[in-house]
Scaffold this active site. Structure first.
Site, mmCIF file in Angstrom:
data_model
loop_
_atom_site.group_PDB
_atom_site.id
_atom_site.type_symbol
_atom_site.label_atom_id
_atom_site.label_comp_id
_atom_site.label_asym_id
_atom_site.label_seq_id
_atom_site.Cartn_x
_atom_site.Cartn_y
_atom_site.Cartn_z
ATOM 1 C CB CYS A 1 -15.264 0.954 -5.427
ATOM 2 S SG CYS A 1 -13.857 1.954 -5.937
ATOM 3 C CD GLU B 1 -2.609 1.657 0.511
ATOM 4 O OE1 GLU B 1 -2.575 2.828 0.108
ATOM 5 O OE2 GLU B 1 -3.418 0.802 0.093
ATOM 6 C CG ASN C 1 -9.948 -3.134 -2.253
ATOM 7 O OD1 ASN C 1 -10.858 -2.823 -3.014
ATOM 8 N ND2 ASN C 1 -9.943 -2.799 -0.982
#
Length: 371
Positions: free
Chosen positions: A330, A259, A303
């Site tokens: 998303c 990340e 993700n």
């Protein structure tokens, strides 16, 4: 769900407000199936509560120091107070008048966009599943910090559930939510977000899914798919605070989470240490750069933000020896583009999870298998 703000045309953020919830789900399912095609086996959509589902409030502060308003800006740039917005649970709504009273007591002038004067731009409030709170004051400068510190004990007394308080500095006149610098004002640095009996730590500048019950379902389904293919090695790219990585962790499985946010990685590392998850490792870095520099594992979880993983990472995964990819998206449109760039990985299972009722948005989870 009915909303007085929507009916009065004071807020139109929830574009599907007032539509029957069954119709909302059906339209979202039709939309994602049209984009992904008939290939995957579709699980039943996971429903969300229609109201009270948001665990985070992003409130623009307007009005005056004596009478602050917490809500949004309308099309003309005027403040609209949304303290009774039905998307927030009653326990979170109850914090808003206390915070507004604190702003008045500490004499923090709301930022006036037109005049470029004042200090307090936004209030960001997050609630954990246990009802604890994190509050962040987004300020133009450090000028009010001394007053906030002075009156903070009174705020902590008025909000016993308050655990983490910080100031975020956003000196620039920009249409963004927060700046880069964070000043913690409490000994506690993280909010404990318990999801499926796993404690995830959330620092002020870390991302967490807006809808905790749906996030829990998202992690459960991904874990079920990962357990079914039993990989010995997993990457969790765009791992955030480590939700997927810690859910799929197993003693005989090496898991690496990547990340860009240093704050999120610090949160994930703390959660892993508390769980004694010795086979889970987290690093701060760019997901694509990390992948291109390493040999692929058995399974990759991605993700990404709304833009998707992009052509470079999609091309890498397509050519890699990884047998499975779990893709949480998303934005089904960017997901469809990424799938087109990975023809060697076929979607075999998929599920729509309604993360955002009353809007056109949703989450979709897909299991890809190498052809």
């Amino acid at each position: 769900m009915r909303c007085a703000y929507f009916d009065a045309e004071r807020c139109r953020s929830c574009t599907w407000m007032g539509r029957p919830y069954g119709d909302q789900l059906a339209d979202k399912q039709a939309h994602v199936e049209a984009l992904l095609g008939a290939g995957p086996q579709w699980l039943e959509p996971f429903e969300s509560p229609e109201s009270g589902y948001r665990n985070k409030a992003k409130m623009v502060v307007t009005g005056t120091a004596a009478e602050p308003m917490l809500g949004i800006l309308d099309a003309a740039g005027h403040g609209v107070d949304l303290r009774e917005c039905g998307l927030y649970p009653p326990s979170l709504q109850a914090a808003f008048p206390v915070l507004a009273a604190f702003v008045a007591h500490a004499n923090i002038a709301p930022y006036d966009i037109a005049a470029r004067t004042g200090e307090l731009k936004n209030l960001l409030v997050t609630q954990s599943p246990d009802g604890e709170l994190m509050v962040r004051f987004v300020l133009r400068s450090q000028e009010p910090v001394t007053r906030i510190r002075k009156h903070l004990p009174a705020l902590l007394d008025a909000l016993p559930s308050l655990r983490v308080v910080s100031v975020n500095l956003l000196p620039d006149h920009k249409a963004v939510l927060e700046g880069e610098r964070e000043i913690l004002l409490t000994p506690a640095e993280t909010l404990r977000m318990r999801v499926n009996d796993i404690d995830l730590h959330l620092r002020p500048q870390s991302f967490f899914q807006t809808n905790t019950p749906v996030a829990a379902a998202l992690y459960r389904q991904a874990t079920q798919w990962v357990s079914g293919v039993a990989p010995s090695s997993v990457w969790d790219l765009y791992c955030g605070v480590g939700g997927f990585a810690l859910h799929v962790a197993a003693p005989d499985r090496d898991v690496v989470g990547i990340e860009t946010s240093v704050e999120a990685i610090a949160s994930a590392q703390l959660s892993a240490a508390e769980r004694h998850a010795d086979h889970v490792r987290f690093e701060a870095g760019d997901a694509t750069a990390f992948a291109l520099a390493h040999g692929a594992p058995d399974l990759v979880i991605v993700n990404p933000p709304r833009r998707g993983i992009g052509a470079r990472l999609a091309g890498y995964l397509d050519a890699s020896p990884a047998n499975h990819v779990v893709y949480s998206s998303c934005n089904a449109e960017s997901l469809a583009r990424d799938l087109d760039a990975m023809p060697s990985l076929r979607p075999v299972h998929a599920q729509l999870l309604d993360m955002f009722p009353q809007t056109t948005h949703y989450e979709v989870l897909t299991l890809l298998e190498r052809v």
